[in-house]
Design a protein around this motif. Sequence first.
Motif, short mmCIF file in Angstrom:
data_model
loop_
_atom_site.label_atom_id
_atom_site.label_comp_id
_atom_site.label_asym_id
_atom_site.label_seq_id
_atom_site.Cartn_x
_atom_site.Cartn_y
_atom_site.Cartn_z
N PRO A 92 88.01 -13.26 11.38
CA PRO A 92 86.74 -13.41 10.69
C PRO A 92 86.55 -12.45 9.48
CG PRO A 92 85.90 -12.42 12.56
CD PRO A 92 87.41 -12.58 12.59
N GLU A 93 85.95 -12.77 8.32
CA GLU A 93 85.89 -11.67 7.17
C GLU A 93 84.87 -10.60 7.49
OE1 GLU A 93 87.76 -11.74 4.31
OE2 GLU A 93 88.87 -13.42 5.17
N THR A 94 83.89 -10.96 8.29
CA THR A 94 82.91 -10.04 8.39
C THR A 94 82.57 -10.17 10.13
OG1 THR A 94 81.14 -11.52 8.08
CG2 THR A 94 81.71 -10.13 6.26
N LEU A 95 82.27 -9.23 10.58
CA LEU A 95 81.96 -9.04 12.14
C LEU A 95 80.36 -8.56 12.23
CD1 LEU A 95 85.07 -7.38 13.40
CD2 LEU A 95 84.28 -9.76 13.71
N LYS A 96 79.56 -9.06 12.89
CA LYS A 96 78.16 -8.57 13.16
C LYS A 96 78.00 -8.31 14.81
CE LYS A 96 73.49 -9.68 11.90
NZ LYS A 96 72.38 -10.54 11.37
N ASN A 97 77.84 -7.09 14.93
CA ASN A 97 77.34 -6.54 16.19
C ASN A 97 78.48 -6.82 17.29
OD1 ASN A 97 74.78 -5.35 15.57
ND2 ASN A 97 74.01 -7.35 15.87
N VAL A 98 79.89 -7.02 16.87
CA VAL A 98 80.91 -7.19 17.74
C VAL A 98 81.64 -5.67 18.02
CG1 VAL A 98 83.42 -8.09 18.02
CG2 VAL A 98 81.44 -9.47 17.00
N ILE A 99 81.61 -4.83 17.10
CA ILE A 99 82.25 -3.56 17.09
C ILE A 99 80.88 -2.47 16.44
CG2 ILE A 99 84.47 -4.07 17.28
CD1 ILE A 99 84.78 -3.37 14.30
N LYS A 100 80.83 -1.38 16.98
CA LYS A 100 79.97 -0.49 16.44
C LYS A 100 80.67 0.70 15.81
CE LYS A 100 76.95 -1.17 20.45
NZ LYS A 100 76.08 -2.02 19.58
N CYS A 101 79.96 1.12 14.78
CA CYS A 101 80.44 2.10 13.87
C CYS A 101 80.28 3.36 14.72
CB CYS A 101 79.43 2.21 12.62
SG CYS A 101 80.09 3.55 11.61
N LYS A 102 81.44 4.19 14.70
CA LYS A 102 81.52 5.40 15.39
C LYS A 102 81.24 6.61 14.58
CE LYS A 102 83.44 3.47 19.03
NZ LYS A 102 82.80 3.16 20.02
N ASN A 103 80.92 6.55 13.25
CA ASN A 103 80.46 7.77 12.62
C ASN A 103 79.14 8.27 12.79
OD1 ASN A 103 80.06 9.37 10.25
ND2 ASN A 103 80.22 7.50 8.72
N THR A 108 73.37 3.40 10.86
CA THR A 108 73.32 2.83 12.21
C THR A 108 73.21 3.74 13.55
OG1 THR A 108 75.62 2.64 12.28
CG2 THR A 108 74.65 0.68 11.57
N SER A 109 73.47 4.89 13.16
CA SER A 109 73.29 6.03 14.35
C SER A 109 71.70 6.40 14.19
CB SER A 109 74.09 7.17 13.98
OG SER A 109 75.47 6.99 14.22
N THR A 110 71.06 6.21 13.20
CA THR A 110 69.69 6.77 13.32
C THR A 110 68.82 5.53 13.28
OG1 THR A 110 69.74 6.92 10.95
CG2 THR A 110 69.98 8.80 12.28
N GLU A 111 69.03 4.44 12.63
CA GLU A 111 68.55 3.07 12.45
C GLU A 111 68.85 2.05 13.37
OE1 GLU A 111 65.57 3.18 10.38
OE2 GLU A 111 65.84 5.11 9.85
N GLN A 112 68.60 2.45 14.86
CA GLN A 112 69.37 1.70 15.76
C GLN A 112 68.96 0.20 15.96
OE1 GLN A 112 68.72 3.75 19.15
NE2 GLN A 112 69.95 5.62 18.80
N GLU A 113 68.14 -0.20 15.01
CA GLU A 113 67.88 -1.84 14.93
C GLU A 113 68.58 -2.35 13.77
OE1 GLU A 113 65.27 0.34 11.87
OE2 GLU A 113 65.56 0.72 14.03
N LEU A 114 69.33 -1.76 13.01
CA LEU A 114 70.39 -2.13 11.97
C LEU A 114 71.38 -2.75 12.70
CD1 LEU A 114 70.41 0.31 9.24
CD2 LEU A 114 69.57 -2.04 8.98
N PRO A 115 71.78 -4.08 12.24
CA PRO A 115 73.04 -4.36 12.77
C PRO A 115 74.24 -3.69 12.41
CG PRO A 115 72.07 -5.87 11.00
CD PRO A 115 71.20 -4.72 11.21
N HIS A 116 75.24 -3.76 13.32
CA HIS A 116 76.64 -3.19 12.89
C HIS A 116 77.37 -4.41 12.32
CE1 HIS A 116 76.35 0.75 15.25
NE2 HIS A 116 75.23 -0.04 15.74
N ILE A 117 77.64 -3.93 11.00
CA ILE A 117 78.46 -5.11 10.36
C ILE A 117 79.56 -4.51 9.71
CG2 ILE A 117 78.28 -6.67 8.22
CD1 ILE A 117 75.05 -6.80 8.64
N PHE A 118 80.84 -5.22 9.86
CA PHE A 118 82.09 -4.85 9.30
C PHE A 118 82.58 -5.82 8.47
CE2 PHE A 118 81.18 -1.72 12.83
CZ PHE A 118 82.12 -0.66 12.33
N ARG A 119 83.41 -5.33 7.64
CA ARG A 119 84.16 -6.43 6.72
C ARG A 119 85.77 -5.96 6.88
NH1 ARG A 119 82.81 -2.11 3.32
NH2 ARG A 119 84.29 -1.56 1.97
N LEU A 120 86.35 -7.29 6.66
CA LEU A 120 87.88 -6.96 6.98
C LEU A 120 88.43 -6.59 5.38
CD1 LEU A 120 90.20 -7.82 8.74
CD2 LEU A 120 90.18 -10.14 7.50
N VAL A 121 89.25 -5.41 5.60
CA VAL A 121 89.68 -4.95 4.49
C VAL A 121 91.16 -5.07 4.52
CG1 VAL A 121 87.75 -3.52 3.86
CG2 VAL A 121 89.90 -2.68 5.29
#
Length: 142
Positions: A92-103, A108-121
Amino acid sequence: MNIDGVKSGIVLDHIKAGKSMIVYDYLKLSKLSCCVALIQNCQSKKMGLKDIVKIDELIDIDLDMLGYIDPSITVNYVKDGQLIGKKHLALPETLKNVIKCKNPRCITSTEQELPHIFRLVDRENRIYRCIYCDAVGEANTI
């Protein structure tokens, strides 16, 4: 070995050998009340060995998550014993709430209601980046 066909449901075919349990866990198939069959290490002319998951009910499944787990999966929809649709997946071009940001400094660490969204690069190397902080996602962990 003889496994009955699906009357109405979904057959996930061409899963890389050994990945059917990951599919089972991520789709939370243990919570279903219908019959679910996992077939592992089947002979395949195209793949050598493959896994198959048969779900004896038409349910909503996250195709992006499946494509992320294994982009070679084929999703077959069956109704009344007849194939009514087939989808070939891709990364998929984007992933929503499949993987979590480790940074730890990502929003997303402080605003926990935000979805974890990643784009394929990088499709070839399966590299995803967080849309908020540009951190690389853990794409090869599945």
